[in-house]
Design an enzyme around this catalytic site. Structure first.
Site, PDB file in Angstrom:
ATOM      1  N   HIS A   3      -5.873   1.924  -4.270  1.00 30.91           N
ATOM      2  CA  HIS A   3      -4.964   1.391  -3.252  1.00 30.91           C
ATOM      3  C   HIS A   3      -4.551  -0.030  -3.611  1.00 30.91           C
ATOM      4  O   HIS A   3      -5.129  -0.669  -4.491  1.00 30.91           O
ATOM      5  CB  HIS A   3      -5.637   1.427  -1.858  1.00 30.91           C
ATOM      6  CG  HIS A   3      -6.743   0.442  -1.676  1.00 30.91           C
ATOM      7  ND1 HIS A   3      -6.978  -0.206  -0.477  1.00 30.91           N
ATOM      8  CD2 HIS A   3      -7.698  -0.041  -2.527  1.00 30.91           C
ATOM      9  CE1 HIS A   3      -8.019  -1.011  -0.596  1.00 30.91           C
ATOM     10  NE2 HIS A   3      -8.477  -0.935  -1.819  1.00 30.91           N
TER      11      HIS A   3
ATOM     12  N   HIS B 182      -2.632   1.456   6.799  1.00 29.80           N
ATOM     13  CA  HIS B 182      -3.001   1.326   5.386  1.00 29.80           C
ATOM     14  C   HIS B 182      -3.172   2.713   4.775  1.00 29.80           C
ATOM     15  O   HIS B 182      -3.591   3.654   5.449  1.00 29.80           O
ATOM     16  CB  HIS B 182      -4.300   0.526   5.222  1.00 29.80           C
ATOM     17  CG  HIS B 182      -4.574   0.134   3.803  1.00 29.80           C
ATOM     18  ND1 HIS B 182      -3.879  -0.867   3.165  1.00 29.80           N
ATOM     19  CD2 HIS B 182      -5.442   0.635   2.883  1.00 29.80           C
ATOM     20  CE1 HIS B 182      -4.320  -0.984   1.922  1.00 29.80           C
ATOM     21  NE2 HIS B 182      -5.268  -0.077   1.725  1.00 29.80           N
TER      22      HIS B 182
ATOM     23  N   CYS C 298       0.811  -1.223   0.000  1.00 29.59           N
ATOM     24  CA  CYS C 298       0.000   0.000   0.000  1.00 29.59           C
ATOM     25  C   CYS C 298       0.847   1.277   0.000  1.00 29.59           C
ATOM     26  O   CYS C 298       0.650   2.167  -0.825  1.00 29.59           O
ATOM     27  CB  CYS C 298      -0.992  -0.013   1.171  1.00 29.59           C
ATOM     28  SG  CYS C 298      -0.259   0.137   2.815  1.00 29.59           S
TER      29      CYS C 298
END
Length: 351
Positions: free
Chosen positions: A326, A314, A266
């Site tokens: 993402h 994240h 990520c």
């Protein structure tokens, strides 16, 4: 389970009978938690398995970001150690040259030395030349003392560099041990998730992953008009370039620790997107959130970084209309998802 096994019909000797009974009771106690009816726990539903896998992926992502941070520090320590060693080698070369020069002067003094200066003057065939030479020797002596001082300083500098290098070696060993721990954590959780997923059908696995249900069929074929719209809404050209890069990478696989160009985790995706736009971002989520100006969720613009979970584990890149691009986890490629699929933690405008 042991609770359902029948005792053997032929048991010879009281000791064996007691042993069999003990094993049977122990199996029953294990199956029932010492208070149950002897029945095995029911198999988890597909929804429970998916929830557990999502949890494992989230825990793996936390460990991945810690791994990324430790790797960044280990790489820095390694570069610093190499620089210290190079600098020490250069100083040692200069020290050896200075020592050779001092050795030549000392040898010359030994060959000419020993006579009292007054006697050398008396015996000299050229007194005026001798006096000129004596003045030169005095000046040379001053230069020699300065050279000795420089050698001593170089020795101190080299020892300081060696001490700093020893500290850096210790730091590097610690960072590498930390890397190993985080790597083992990540791989262990991902392996546990893989085993759980292997018991599900393809249809049952469909709900696994951050935002899996959000337009997964379009992950590898983005709408060019949508990408253009997000770029034009971006606050500046660099944010627009980062969004455009993220759109180009839709469908790329998630690989933990990867920063592109063909696979990403990520924070690796957001770092690569802004690197393509000429902006250097830190490696980890918990550093990236401080790499720009915080913005409230109500003021998000394309190019803003959006962060999730209380531990900031994240990150995605916002593209407008409540959506982001993402890299979710190993079960899903780089994709478009709603910012509502995970607990929102904050947002940062990088440029």
């Amino acid at each position: 389970m042991g609770a359902h096994r029948k005792a053997r019909q032929r048991v010879t000797g009281g000791g064996r009978a007691r042993t069999a009974a003990t094993i049977t009771l122990a199996g029953a106690a294990t199956a029932t938690g010492l208070g149950g009816t002897g029945h095995a726990d029911p198999q988890p539903t597909a929804a429970q398995v998916r929830a557990r896998v999502d949890k494992l992926y989230q825990e793996a992502e936390v460990a991945t970001e810690k791994y990324n941070g430790a790797k960044e520090k280990a790489d820095t320590a390694e570069r610093r150690l190499e620089e210290l060693r190079d600098e020490a080698a250069r100083k040692e070369d200069r020290l050896n040259t200075a020592r050779e020069a001092l050795g030549s002067v000392a040898a010359a003094q030994y060959r000419s030395g020993g006579l009292d200066p007054a006697l050398q003057l008396a015996l000299s065939a050229d007194p005026d030349g001798y006096l000129d030479g004596a003045a030169f020797v005095e000046r040379a002596g001053s230069r020699q003392r300065a050279a000795v001082g420089r050698v001593r300083k170089q020795l101190r500098d080299i020892e300081q560099l060696r001490g700093a290098a020893r500290i850096e070696v210790t730091s590097l060993k610690s960072r590498r041990a930390e890397l190993k721990r985080h790597r083992e954590t990540v791989t262990g959780k991902l392996e546990a998730a893989r085993r759980l997923l292997s018991g599900l059908t393809a249809e049952e696995r469909a709900g696994v992953g951050h935002g899996t249900a959000d337009r997964s069929s379009r992950a590898s074929s983005p709408d060019s008009r949508e990408a253009l719209s997000a770029s034009t809404q971006a606050p500046n050209s660099r944010a627009a370039a980062a969004v455009a890069y993220a759109h180009q990478k839709l469908g790329s696989p998630y690989v933990w620790g990867a920063t592109g160009p063909d696979s990403f985790d990520c924070s690796g995706l957001t770092q690569a997107a802004y690197r393509a736009a000429g902006v250097s971002l830190p490696r980890t989520t918990y550093a990236q959130i401080d790499a720009g100006r915080r913005v409230p969720r109500s003021e998000l613009l394309p190019g803003d970084l959006v962060f999730f979970y209380s531990g900031i584990s994240h990150v995605g890149i916002y593209i407008g209309n409540g959506q982001m691009i993402h890299a979710p986890n190993p079960s899903a490629p780089v994709r478009v998802a709603s910012v509502d699929v995970m607990p929102f933690a904050g947002a940062t405008r990088v440029v």
